[in-house]
Scaffold this motif. Sequence first.
Motif, PDB file in Angstrom:
ATOM      1  N   ILE A  48       0.854  -1.202   0.000  1.00 56.08           N
ATOM      2  CA  ILE A  48       0.000   0.000   0.000  1.00 56.08           C
ATOM      3  C   ILE A  48       0.884   1.245   0.000  1.00 56.08           C
ATOM      4  CG2 ILE A  48      -1.590   1.379   1.442  1.00 56.08           C
ATOM      5  CD1 ILE A  48      -3.129  -0.838   0.221  1.00 56.08           C
ATOM      6  N   ASN A  49       1.970   1.155   0.740  1.00 57.00           N
ATOM      7  CA  ASN A  49       2.917   2.258   0.837  1.00 57.00           C
ATOM      8  C   ASN A  49       3.435   2.689  -0.539  1.00 57.00           C
ATOM      9  OD1 ASN A  49       4.162   4.071   2.466  1.00 57.00           O
ATOM     10  ND2 ASN A  49       5.967   2.808   2.821  1.00 57.00           N
ATOM     11  N   THR A  52       0.602   4.661  -2.234  1.00 55.27           N
ATOM     12  CA  THR A  52       0.381   6.010  -1.713  1.00 55.27           C
ATOM     13  C   THR A  52       1.532   6.941  -2.105  1.00 55.27           C
ATOM     14  OG1 THR A  52       1.191   5.238   0.411  1.00 55.27           O
ATOM     15  CG2 THR A  52      -1.162   5.450   0.221  1.00 55.27           C
ATOM     16  N   LYS A  53       2.739   6.390  -2.229  1.00 52.36           N
ATOM     17  CA  LYS A  53       3.887   7.208  -2.628  1.00 52.36           C
ATOM     18  C   LYS A  53       3.867   7.547  -4.114  1.00 52.36           C
ATOM     19  CE  LYS A  53       7.622   6.236   0.633  1.00 52.36           C
ATOM     20  NZ  LYS A  53       8.797   5.396   0.855  1.00 52.36           N
ATOM     21  N   GLY A  55       1.272   6.750  -6.556  1.00 56.05           N
ATOM     22  CA  GLY A  55       0.007   7.127  -7.199  1.00 56.05           C
ATOM     23  C   GLY A  55      -0.389   6.245  -8.361  1.00 56.05           C
ATOM     24  N   SER A  86      -6.666  -2.104  -4.167  1.00 56.00           N
ATOM     25  CA  SER A  86      -6.469  -2.595  -2.801  1.00 56.00           C
ATOM     26  C   SER A  86      -7.816  -2.954  -2.171  1.00 56.00           C
ATOM     27  CB  SER A  86      -5.744  -1.549  -1.963  1.00 56.00           C
ATOM     28  OG  SER A  86      -6.545  -0.392  -1.850  1.00 56.00           O
ATOM     29  N   SER A  90      -6.330   0.646   3.263  1.00 60.38           N
ATOM     30  CA  SER A  90      -6.712   1.775   2.393  1.00 60.38           C
ATOM     31  C   SER A  90      -7.521   1.198   1.239  1.00 60.38           C
ATOM     32  CB  SER A  90      -5.468   2.474   1.847  1.00 60.38           C
ATOM     33  OG  SER A  90      -4.702   2.967   2.905  1.00 60.38           O
ATOM     34  N   LEU A  93      -7.887   1.805  -3.306  1.00 64.07           N
ATOM     35  CA  LEU A  93      -6.818   2.517  -4.024  1.00 64.07           C
ATOM     36  C   LEU A  93      -6.574   1.794  -5.342  1.00 64.07           C
ATOM     37  CD1 LEU A  93      -4.030   3.280  -1.381  1.00 64.07           C
ATOM     38  CD2 LEU A  93      -5.460   4.936  -2.573  1.00 64.07           C
ATOM     39  N   THR A  95      -4.194   1.446  -8.957  1.00 60.54           N
ATOM     40  CA  THR A  95      -2.921   1.797  -9.576  1.00 60.54           C
ATOM     41  C   THR A  95      -2.696   0.940 -10.816  1.00 60.54           C
ATOM     42  OG1 THR A  95      -0.600   2.277  -9.070  1.00 60.54           O
ATOM     43  CG2 THR A  95      -1.442   0.192  -8.248  1.00 60.54           C
ATOM     44  N   SER A 126     -11.311   5.035  -9.459  1.00 59.84           N
ATOM     45  CA  SER A 126     -10.879   6.058  -8.485  1.00 59.84           C
ATOM     46  C   SER A 126     -12.076   6.911  -8.065  1.00 59.84           C
ATOM     47  CB  SER A 126      -9.788   6.949  -9.082  1.00 59.84           C
ATOM     48  OG  SER A 126      -8.671   6.178  -9.421  1.00 59.84           O
TER      49      SER A 126
END
Length: 200
Positions: A48-49, A52-53, A55, A86, A90, A93, A95, A126
């Motif tokens: 997930i990290n 989030t970093k 996008g 995800s 979170s 999300l 991607t 999204s």
Amino acid sequence: YAISKQVFAQIPNEWNRLDTLFSKGKAGGTPTSTNKDYYNGDIPFLSINDITKQGKYIKYTENHLSQSGLENSSAWIIPKYSLIMSMYASVGLVTINEIPIATSQAMFAMQLKDTNLLDYLYYYLSHFRYRHLYKYIETGTQSNINADTVRRIMIPNYGHSRNIEIASTLKSIDAKIDNELSILELLNGQKQYLLRQMFI
């Protein structure tokens, strides 16, 4: 998101279940974390990290699996330019991976039948996350959705060329925002520099 809201408020020609748009859709898996041989190999392992970093596009991951880690878990190699969503923590999300990648069971990855729809589905999902996902979340110890819920998400279809056009418009707005942000960052850097010079 106001623009997405406006775009997707239009009445579509029809609705399609998300699982009719991919040829393969599957969650990942996590090898036993106590076995060090399963990690630090060459296979990018998405967290997930990372999403989030980075996008919209994943170009690298912090963690990696070894070949034996992949073989001893339900993780699989997701070909590049797949759509990943995800399902835990979170939730929702979305991607797109620009490299072949593996994920944990917290992610659902989809290989699309038509990769031209990649951006369109990215933007719709999204939008869906902000507008509708809360209705589907199962609250246990942590918020999550399951793979069946993802498969059943209904996607508006405005006709192939219109879908592509919508994605292209939203993509150019994104590019404009990114450009403005980098200009802002640059100006901020200059301002800090000038302030430092003033007080030398």
